[in-house]
Design a protein around this motif. Structure first.
Motif, PDB file in Angstrom:
ATOM      1  N   LYS A   1     123.355  54.145   1.325  1.00 14.74           N
ATOM      2  CA  LYS A   1     121.459  54.831   2.248  1.00 14.74           C
ATOM      3  C   LYS A   1     121.298  53.286   2.868  1.00 14.74           C
ATOM      4  O   LYS A   1     120.649  52.916   0.887  1.00 14.74           O
ATOM      5  N   VAL A   2     119.874  53.671   3.534  1.00 16.67           N
ATOM      6  CA  VAL A   2     119.209  52.426   4.065  1.00 16.67           C
ATOM      7  C   VAL A   2     118.086  52.667   3.263  1.00 16.67           C
ATOM      8  O   VAL A   2     117.187  54.017   3.396  1.00 16.67           O
ATOM      9  N   VAL A   3     117.470  51.811   2.266  1.00 17.68           N
ATOM     10  CA  VAL A   3     116.489  51.617   1.668  1.00 17.68           C
ATOM     11  C   VAL A   3     115.043  50.654   1.998  1.00 17.68           C
ATOM     12  O   VAL A   3     114.451  50.881   1.795  1.00 17.68           O
ATOM     13  N   SER A   4     115.134  50.137   3.440  1.00 14.07           N
ATOM     14  CA  SER A   4     114.473  48.955   3.358  1.00 14.07           C
ATOM     15  C   SER A   4     114.898  48.582   4.824  1.00 14.07           C
ATOM     16  O   SER A   4     115.831  48.038   5.634  1.00 14.07           O
ATOM     17  N   ASN A   5     113.565  48.461   5.909  1.00 10.83           N
ATOM     18  CA  ASN A   5     114.232  47.910   6.787  1.00 10.83           C
ATOM     19  C   ASN A   5     112.734  46.601   7.537  1.00 10.83           C
ATOM     20  O   ASN A   5     112.278  46.706   7.761  1.00 10.83           O
ATOM     21  N   PRO A   6     112.833  45.504   7.099  1.00  9.58           N
ATOM     22  CA  PRO A   6     112.497  44.512   7.295  1.00  9.58           C
ATOM     23  C   PRO A   6     112.130  43.986   8.964  1.00  9.58           C
ATOM     24  O   PRO A   6     113.244  43.659   9.337  1.00  9.58           O
ATOM     25  N   GLY A   7     110.638  44.668   8.955  1.00  9.82           N
ATOM     26  CA  GLY A   7     110.742  44.458  10.556  1.00  9.82           C
ATOM     27  C   GLY A   7     110.412  45.471  11.279  1.00  9.82           C
ATOM     28  O   GLY A   7     109.827  45.502  12.303  1.00  9.82           O
ATOM     29  N   GLY A   8     110.612  46.764  10.817  1.00 16.31           N
ATOM     30  CA  GLY A   8     110.659  47.901  11.549  1.00 16.31           C
ATOM     31  C   GLY A   8     109.927  49.434  10.846  1.00 16.31           C
ATOM     32  O   GLY A   8     109.578  48.748   9.155  1.00 16.31           O
ATOM     33  N   THR A   9     110.093  50.127  10.510  1.00 18.25           N
ATOM     34  CA  THR A   9     109.380  51.360  10.166  1.00 18.25           C
ATOM     35  C   THR A   9     110.410  50.937   8.898  1.00 18.25           C
ATOM     36  O   THR A   9     111.276  51.309   8.932  1.00 18.25           O
ATOM     37  N   ALA A  10     109.585  52.017   7.747  1.00 17.49           N
ATOM     38  CA  ALA A  10     110.192  52.671   6.148  1.00 17.49           C
ATOM     39  C   ALA A  10     111.550  54.133   6.703  1.00 17.49           C
ATOM     40  O   ALA A  10     111.428  54.480   7.973  1.00 17.49           O
ATOM     41  N   PRO A  11     112.279  53.624   6.126  1.00 18.97           N
ATOM     42  CA  PRO A  11     113.763  55.149   6.227  1.00 18.97           C
ATOM     43  C   PRO A  11     113.087  55.756   5.738  1.00 18.97           C
ATOM     44  O   PRO A  11     112.682  55.997   4.771  1.00 18.97           O
ATOM     45  N   THR A  12     113.621  56.855   6.629  1.00 20.00           N
ATOM     46  CA  THR A  12     113.410  58.426   5.923  1.00 20.00           C
ATOM     47  C   THR A  12     114.457  59.175   5.844  1.00 20.00           C
ATOM     48  O   THR A  12     115.564  58.934   7.004  1.00 20.00           O
ATOM     49  N   TYR A  13     114.548  60.480   4.984  1.00 17.74           N
ATOM     50  CA  TYR A  13     115.600  61.129   5.307  1.00 17.74           C
ATOM     51  C   TYR A  13     115.507  62.433   5.201  1.00 17.74           C
ATOM     52  O   TYR A  13     114.330  62.752   4.655  1.00 17.74           O
ATOM     53  N   LYS A  14     115.856  62.835   6.021  1.00 18.05           N
ATOM     54  CA  LYS A  14     115.363  64.661   5.911  1.00 18.05           C
ATOM     55  C   LYS A  14     116.976  65.345   6.020  1.00 18.05           C
ATOM     56  O   LYS A  14     118.070  65.627   7.077  1.00 18.05           O
ATOM     57  N   LYS A  15     116.964  65.987   5.010  1.00 18.66           N
ATOM     58  CA  LYS A  15     118.481  66.638   4.236  1.00 18.66           C
ATOM     59  C   LYS A  15     119.168  66.124   5.017  1.00 18.66           C
ATOM     60  O   LYS A  15     120.153  66.709   5.179  1.00 18.66           O
ATOM     61  N   GLY A  16     118.883  64.837   4.509  1.00 16.11           N
ATOM     62  CA  GLY A  16     120.589  63.575   3.826  1.00 16.11           C
ATOM     63  C   GLY A  16     120.666  63.141   5.524  1.00 16.11           C
ATOM     64  O   GLY A  16     121.716  62.079   5.198  1.00 16.11           O
ATOM     65  N   GLU A  17     119.544  63.261   6.249  1.00 10.43           N
ATOM     66  CA  GLU A  17     120.088  63.047   7.228  1.00 10.43           C
ATOM     67  C   GLU A  17     119.069  61.945   7.704  1.00 10.43           C
ATOM     68  O   GLU A  17     117.553  61.519   8.287  1.00 10.43           O
ATOM     69  N   LEU A  18     119.736  60.248   8.291  1.00 13.21           N
ATOM     70  CA  LEU A  18     118.517  59.309   8.446  1.00 13.21           C
ATOM     71  C   LEU A  18     117.927  59.111   9.552  1.00 13.21           C
ATOM     72  O   LEU A  18     118.440  60.156  10.396  1.00 13.21           O
ATOM     73  N   GLN A  19     116.369  59.179   9.634  1.00 10.68           N
ATOM     74  CA  GLN A  19     115.897  59.629  11.115  1.00 10.68           C
ATOM     75  C   GLN A  19     115.485  58.086  11.416  1.00 10.68           C
ATOM     76  O   GLN A  19     116.182  56.807  10.708  1.00 10.68           O
ATOM     77  N   ALA A  20     115.304  58.110  12.581  1.00 14.74           N
ATOM     78  CA  ALA A  20     115.454  56.866  13.764  1.00 14.74           C
ATOM     79  C   ALA A  20     114.299  56.192  13.110  1.00 14.74           C
ATOM     80  O   ALA A  20     113.040  56.408  12.058  1.00 14.74           O
ATOM     81  N   SER A  21     114.749  54.639  12.876  1.00 11.03           N
ATOM     82  CA  SER A  21     113.349  53.789  12.528  1.00 11.03           C
ATOM     83  C   SER A  21     113.382  53.090  14.025  1.00 11.03           C
ATOM     84  O   SER A  21     114.309  52.905  14.282  1.00 11.03           O
TER      85      SER A  21
END
Length: 370
Positions: free
Chosen positions: A310-330
């Protein structure tokens, strides 16, 4: 004479607007404030950016692209690039350049460390693609070399046509190698026909899988850019393969049976790098918000970190977010601290070393864990 000296003194002070009244005040005015630290990442995985970690001369040790980096058993950091003045650079953790060698890999791309007994070996992957003097991309035969740490070639793996795995004229453009616990070699033909080619420890061909035309689409690989040994479950070693054009990792058994896949939404991810339960990866591009395909010339990359897939950090990118278990775009941060993440190396203190493609000839960056 005394009155004349007093007049000059008073005039000088007036011209400075009284700035000389306090020497300490004057010093504080002129002292340049240090630039604030740049902190990247999210949650428990945040890092201070060190852009000037690598202590190299752009004249003596020029860089075209930094492609990948590994750490040897002595804690030295070894980088492969595609500048044949120095395909391989070896650093200590302070960024001091200890050694460099290699002039025979114009498409230097993949780098994998293999520890055999008490000796370290390198597997160098030359994709075959390089820029000629006119600035055009040209291709020569791809190549995989097993070498010692000082560059002595042990053996080469050449075109799969020579072992009957490819037809005459098929493009072979390897990008990565993974080494199994028994020494077996897995070559990802990521810029060629997108097969994973399986050899034994001596370079004898065993099998292939992947490509584009499988009835079970789970076996299809689209830009098989990376292949990595995943030992997080010691009872089931797996191969993690990048299907970069699908924004996806696919896991296979060591004899090529599909196990699972993970879709990372809009991230064009390079090879997976495993450390404890975490997966680290360079994101070379991120598909833009308008849903169009990526433009390889644009700087849209960063680094992503997964904990238990599960994505927990994106150094150099926007914060990871999940909606209904689905990873949203970063997306890449507007400040573009990382242009094109191509590889991540993790040291024992959990600091990260970032290699970048198409980043203005820049040396690897260091992200210091905070």
């Amino acid at each position: 004479m005394n009155s004349r000296r007093q007049f000059i003194k008073n005039t000088s002070i007036a011209a400075l607007g009284g700035a000389m009244v306090s020497p300490l005040y004057s010093f504080n005015i002129l002292k340049k404030k240090p630039a604030p630290d740049i902190i990247l990442g999210h949650g428990d995985y945040q890092y201070k950016l060190n852009k000037d970690w690598a202590q190299i001369s752009s004249v003596r040790n020029p860089i075209l692209n930094c492609h990948e980096m590994v750490m040897d058993s002595k804690g030295r950091l070894i980088m492969i690039g595609d500048n044949t003045d120095n395909n391989i650079m070896i650093f200590d953790k302070s960024g001091k350049l200890l050694d460099y060698w290699g002039t025979a890999y114009p498409g230097g791309h993949g780098l994998t460390l293999s520890i055999e007994g008490e000796e370290d070996f390198l597997y160098l992957t030359d994709s075959g693609w390089f820029l000629d003097k006119s600035g055009k991309w040209v291709h020569h035969n791809g190549r995989v070399s097993k070498t010692t740490l000082d560059g002595r070639v042990v053996f080469d793996i050449g075109h799969p046509q020579t072992v009957g795995a490819y037809e005459p004229g098929d493009l072979f453009s390897p990008t990565e190698v993974a080494i199994a616990p028994n020494g077996d070699i897995y070559v990802a033909d990521g810029y060629g026909k997108d097969y994973i080619l399986h050899y034994d420890a001596k370079g004898q061909f065993i099998r292939k899988w992947g490509g584009h035309k499988n009835k079970d689409k789970n076996y299809n690989l689209m830009n098989a850019h990376g292949v990595t040994l995943d030992l997080r479950d010691p009872n089931q070693p797996l191969l993690c393969c990048s299907s970069r054009s699908e924004n996806m990792y696919k896991w296979f058994t060591l004899d090529g049976k599909f196990v699972k896949k993970l879709h990372l939404t809009n991230m064009y991810i390079c090879r997976a790098v495993f450390d404890e339960n975490n997966l680290y990866a360079g994101v070379c591009w991120s598909r833009p918000e308008d849903g169009s395909g990526h433009n390889w010339k644009k700087h849209t990359g960063f680094v992503t970190i997964l904990e238990d897939d599960k994505v927990v950090s994106n150094p150099g990118g926007t914060a990871p977010t999940y909606k209904k278990g689905e990873l949203q775009a970063s997306y890449q941060l507007p400040t573009q601290p990382i242009l094109h993440g191509h590889d991540v190396c993790v040291d024992e203190d959990k600091n990260l070393y970032i290699c970048q493609w198409n980043a203005g000839h820049t040396a690897p960056l260091k992200l210091e864990r905070v």
